[in-house]
Structures are given as structure tokens and as C-alpha cells.
Scaffold this motif. Structure first.
Motif, PDB file in Angstrom:
ATOM      1  N   ASN A  43      12.882 -37.828 -12.464  1.00  0.00           N
ATOM      2  CA  ASN A  43      13.303 -39.192 -12.170  1.00  0.00           C
ATOM      3  C   ASN A  43      12.135 -40.156 -11.992  1.00  0.00           C
ATOM      4  O   ASN A  43      12.336 -41.356 -11.903  1.00  0.00           O
ATOM      5  CB  ASN A  43      14.150 -39.215 -10.896  1.00  0.00           C
ATOM      6  CG  ASN A  43      15.477 -38.515 -11.099  1.00  0.00           C
ATOM      7  OD1 ASN A  43      16.133 -38.707 -12.110  1.00  0.00           O
ATOM      8  ND2 ASN A  43      15.855 -37.677 -10.141  1.00  0.00           N
ATOM      9  N   VAL A  44      10.921 -39.613 -11.912  1.00  0.00           N
ATOM     10  CA  VAL A  44       9.741 -40.438 -11.692  1.00  0.00           C
ATOM     11  C   VAL A  44       9.024 -40.733 -12.997  1.00  0.00           C
ATOM     12  O   VAL A  44       8.505 -41.819 -13.211  1.00  0.00           O
ATOM     13  CB  VAL A  44       8.787 -39.742 -10.692  1.00  0.00           C
ATOM     14  CG1 VAL A  44       7.472 -40.488 -10.584  1.00  0.00           C
ATOM     15  CG2 VAL A  44       9.443 -39.637  -9.333  1.00  0.00           C
ATOM     16  N   TYR A  46       8.953 -29.876  -3.989  1.00  0.00           N
ATOM     17  CA  TYR A  46       9.724 -31.118  -3.866  1.00  0.00           C
ATOM     18  C   TYR A  46       9.278 -32.140  -4.913  1.00  0.00           C
ATOM     19  O   TYR A  46      10.099 -32.809  -5.541  1.00  0.00           O
ATOM     20  CB  TYR A  46       9.543 -31.680  -2.459  1.00  0.00           C
ATOM     21  CG  TYR A  46      10.304 -32.964  -2.220  1.00  0.00           C
ATOM     22  CD1 TYR A  46      11.696 -32.975  -2.218  1.00  0.00           C
ATOM     23  CD2 TYR A  46       9.631 -34.156  -2.004  1.00  0.00           C
ATOM     24  CE1 TYR A  46      12.402 -34.154  -1.996  1.00  0.00           C
ATOM     25  CE2 TYR A  46      10.328 -35.337  -1.779  1.00  0.00           C
ATOM     26  CZ  TYR A  46      11.712 -35.333  -1.781  1.00  0.00           C
ATOM     27  OH  TYR A  46      12.400 -36.491  -1.571  1.00  0.00           O
ATOM     28  N   ALA A  47       7.964 -32.262  -5.133  1.00  0.00           N
ATOM     29  CA  ALA A  47       7.446 -33.212  -6.118  1.00  0.00           C
ATOM     30  C   ALA A  47       7.896 -32.849  -7.523  1.00  0.00           C
ATOM     31  O   ALA A  47       8.270 -33.715  -8.323  1.00  0.00           O
ATOM     32  CB  ALA A  47       5.917 -33.268  -6.042  1.00  0.00           C
ATOM     33  N   TRP A  69      10.568 -31.192  -8.303  1.00  0.00           N
ATOM     34  CA  TRP A  69      12.004 -31.462  -8.374  1.00  0.00           C
ATOM     35  C   TRP A  69      12.275 -32.948  -8.612  1.00  0.00           C
ATOM     36  O   TRP A  69      13.193 -33.324  -9.328  1.00  0.00           O
ATOM     37  CB  TRP A  69      12.657 -30.998  -7.071  1.00  0.00           C
ATOM     38  CG  TRP A  69      14.128 -31.274  -7.001  1.00  0.00           C
ATOM     39  CD1 TRP A  69      15.127 -30.650  -7.678  1.00  0.00           C
ATOM     40  CD2 TRP A  69      14.771 -32.286  -6.204  1.00  0.00           C
ATOM     41  NE1 TRP A  69      16.352 -31.191  -7.360  1.00  0.00           N
ATOM     42  CE2 TRP A  69      16.167 -32.194  -6.456  1.00  0.00           C
ATOM     43  CE3 TRP A  69      14.309 -33.239  -5.301  1.00  0.00           C
ATOM     44  CZ2 TRP A  69      17.085 -33.041  -5.831  1.00  0.00           C
ATOM     45  CZ3 TRP A  69      15.228 -34.076  -4.678  1.00  0.00           C
ATOM     46  CH2 TRP A  69      16.596 -33.964  -4.954  1.00  0.00           C
ATOM     47  N   LEU A  70      11.439 -33.824  -8.015  1.00  0.00           N
ATOM     48  CA  LEU A  70      11.605 -35.269  -8.193  1.00  0.00           C
ATOM     49  C   LEU A  70      11.093 -35.762  -9.547  1.00  0.00           C
ATOM     50  O   LEU A  70      11.501 -36.814 -10.018  1.00  0.00           O
ATOM     51  CB  LEU A  70      10.837 -36.028  -7.102  1.00  0.00           C
ATOM     52  CG  LEU A  70      11.507 -36.235  -5.745  1.00  0.00           C
ATOM     53  CD1 LEU A  70      10.584 -37.057  -4.859  1.00  0.00           C
ATOM     54  CD2 LEU A  70      12.843 -36.945  -5.878  1.00  0.00           C
ATOM     55  N   MET A  71      10.207 -35.013 -10.168  1.00  0.00           N
ATOM     56  CA  MET A  71       9.457 -35.510 -11.319  1.00  0.00           C
ATOM     57  C   MET A  71      10.319 -36.071 -12.453  1.00  0.00           C
ATOM     58  O   MET A  71       9.972 -37.108 -13.035  1.00  0.00           O
ATOM     59  CB  MET A  71       8.534 -34.414 -11.847  1.00  0.00           C
ATOM     60  CG  MET A  71       7.486 -34.911 -12.822  1.00  0.00           C
ATOM     61  SD  MET A  71       6.303 -33.612 -13.257  1.00  0.00           S
ATOM     62  CE  MET A  71       5.479 -33.407 -11.674  1.00  0.00           C
ATOM     63  N   THR A  79      10.131 -42.560  -2.224  1.00  0.00           N
ATOM     64  CA  THR A  79      10.689 -41.451  -1.439  1.00  0.00           C
ATOM     65  C   THR A  79       9.665 -40.341  -1.257  1.00  0.00           C
ATOM     66  O   THR A  79       9.468 -39.821  -0.150  1.00  0.00           O
ATOM     67  CB  THR A  79      11.948 -40.897  -2.141  1.00  0.00           C
ATOM     68  OG1 THR A  79      12.910 -41.939  -2.270  1.00  0.00           O
ATOM     69  CG2 THR A  79      12.541 -39.742  -1.337  1.00  0.00           C
ATOM     70  N   LEU A  80       8.992 -39.971  -2.341  1.00  0.00           N
ATOM     71  CA  LEU A  80       7.969 -38.928  -2.264  1.00  0.00           C
ATOM     72  C   LEU A  80       6.845 -39.345  -1.322  1.00  0.00           C
ATOM     73  O   LEU A  80       6.367 -38.542  -0.506  1.00  0.00           O
ATOM     74  CB  LEU A  80       7.413 -38.645  -3.667  1.00  0.00           C
ATOM     75  CG  LEU A  80       6.315 -37.583  -3.757  1.00  0.00           C
ATOM     76  CD1 LEU A  80       6.833 -36.242  -3.273  1.00  0.00           C
ATOM     77  CD2 LEU A  80       5.799 -37.488  -5.187  1.00  0.00           C
TER      78      LEU A  80
END
Length: 291
Positions: free
Chosen positions: A67-68, A60-61, A63-65, A3-4
Motif C-alpha cells: 500500500n506504500v 510490519y513494514a 506487510w504495509l509495503m 502509520t508506519l
């Protein structure tokens, strides 16, 4: 992660299209040079716009981190737990219960239940190593005096290869391990039958004890309780000798016993080339028979 990647790809494509569009616009609308206009272009296009876009992508990255990152969720007390210690040049593997107590120990092979996330506690007994199962997840360093945690999920049955991804000495490239992902019922059955009887070869066991092998190695169900080297319980079921260096055959086991440094340079195991060939062959046969 995907997604990223696609968000950044689409954003980059839009910016590129906008810049190319401005290029054609400027080429068609020829105007006299103006320092005031040039200053505005530099300010808005060269400073403010990139700053806003990069800040948005970074936000955004971040915020995703959660889950990554591969260790996300490792504090869940319901997860299965395995402790892995990197050593020169092999892997000590302990299976733990939910309270952190050791169930049993093995070496150079790991089994996982399919569809269940497993927490790995990673440390080292000597130098820096790096635990890596490419098919399942990212690398995690193993640092002396520190325990790092990694959470992995096997999604389908199979046998995967793991390696040390940090140079750790002469035989760094000969420090492999295998990971077998099993259906949960088969995994639970394997756990329940993990204890060994110590084999049926009394003479081979006697030679194993007589020549001091028990000072470094443990075999469950016997009076061999060494903790320096790999645990040899059920050694005959393993796929390799010397952490992936040789296939697990009686001849290869005997070869490794006689001259381990020739098979794996820098190995800390002492050689037994002084023993009669018949004795090393009998010890190798005994180890191969451990189920």
C-alpha cells in the motif's frame, strides 16, 4: 507511510522509557557485580530483545509495503495510461488508450484527471533519467532498455512542477516539465479537442518546411512528420520553451531556434543562426500561433 512512522515512533518511545526506567532502578538497587547476571542482561537485553523487536518492525513494514509503494495497482486495465520517455534534455509524452495504442504525443507537459489514478510507463531514449513530481509521488528511474511503471493520483486541481532527479548531462537542471491536474470533464474535453489544424500562417509554415524543421518535428494536420525532436502540435498553448528553460513567447522561441545550445547547453537541436532574423521570427510566430 504516516502509520508506519507513528508505530515506530511509539515503539521507540516505549523502549527508551523502559531503558531509562531500568537505569533508575539499577542506580537505586546497588548490588555486587555478578558475571552471571551481566551475562543474562547482555543475552536478553542486547541480543534477543532487539532481534525480536526489529523482526516485528520489519514484518510490519513488509506487510504495509504493497500500500506504500507508488506503483501499486498499475496492472489495473481500467486506469488511464501515459507513456513518458526521457531524452536529453526534454520529455516525450504519449497518451495511450486502454489497449496501449497511442492517442497522440506531446512534450514537456502532462495533464491528469483529478481523482483518477494514472499509470505511467517510463523509459529513456539515451541515458538514465529519473521521473519525479514531488507533490504527487516518489521518484522512478528511467533506464535504457527497460520500462518501469508508476501509478499516481492527483487529489485536487492545480499545476505542479516535475523534474529529472538523476544527473543526465550538461543541462540536467534545465529539464523540467509541468503537470496540470484538471477536473475529469475538463480533462475529457481537452482530450477530445487535442487535434490541431496546423495553424493559419501559411508563410510561417512554408518557412518551417523549407528549412528542414519537419525532419525532426511533427505538427498534426500538416505534412511535418519528424519523430526525432518534440512534437510541436498545439505548441502555442504550452507554458515554456525548451522544457522549462524560457517562457513561451515569440521572442524566446526565435532565440531558441537561432542558438539552442546557448539557452540549453548540450541540446541536440542544431542552431539556425545562419538564417535571416526575419525568417526565424516568422517561424517563431507560426509556432506560437499553433493551438
Amino acid at each position: 507511510m504516516a502509520t508506519l512512522f507513528f508505530i515506530m515512533l511509539i515503539g521507540a518511545a516505549l523502549i527508551w522509557a523502559g531503558v531509562v526506567g531500568l537505569l533508575f532502578y539499577a542506580a537505586r538497587k546497588r548490588r555486587t557485580y555478578s558475571e552471571q547476571v551481566a551475562g543474562k542482561v547482555i543475552l536478553w537485553g542486547g541480543a534477543l530483545f532487539p532481534a525480536v523487536v526489529l523482526a516485528a518492525l520489519l514484518s510490519y513494514a513488509v506487510w504495509l509495503m504493497p500500500n506504500v509503494r507508488p506503483w501499486f495497482g498499475t496492472d489495473d486495465p481500467g486506469l488511464r495510461r501515459i507513456e513518458v520517455t526521457g531524452e536529453q534534455f526534454w520529455w516525450r509524452v504519449r497518451y495511450l488508450d486502454q489497449d496501449g495504442a497511442a492517442l497522440f504525443e506531446t512534450a514537456n507537459e502532462i495533464r491528469l484527471p483529478v481523482g483518477e489514478r494514472v499509470t505511467f510507463s517510463l523509459t529513456t531514449a539515451d541515458v538514465i533519467h529519473s521521473f519525479w513530481i514531488p507533490v504527487l509521488g516518489g521518484k522512478m528511474d528511467m533506464i535504457p532498455g527497460r520500462t518501469n511503471r508508476l501509478s499516481l493520483l492527483a487529489e485536487k486541481p492545480g499545476t505542479y512542477r516535475g523534474v529529472c532527479a538523476e544527473f543526465c548531462g550538461t543541462s540536467h537542471t534545465m529539464m523540467a516539465f509541468t503537470v496540470e491536474a484538471m477536473d475529469p470533464p475538463a480533462y475529457d474535453a481537452w482530450l477530445a479537442t487535442r487535434q490541431s489544424t496546423g495553424g493559419q500562417d501559411a508563410e510561417g509554415h512554408a518557412l518551417f518546411m523549407k528549412n528542414g524543421c519537419s525532419a525532426c518535428h511533427t505538427i498534426a494536420g500538416t505534412d511535418a512528420h519528424g519523430v526525432i525532436g518534440p512534437d510541436l502540435t498545439a505548441f502555442g498553448t504550452r507554458g515554456s520553451v525548451g522544457a522549462g528553460s524560457l517562457g513561451n513567447t515569440a521572442d524566446n522561441i526565435a532565440r531558441f531556434i537561432r542558438e539552442p545550445a546557448k539557452v540549453k547547453p548540450g541540446a541536440l537541436m542544431p542552431h539556425y543562426a545562419m538564417l535571416p532574423v526575419a525568417e526565424t521570427d516568422r517561424i517563431a510566430g507560426y509556432l506560437k500561433g499553433l493551438q
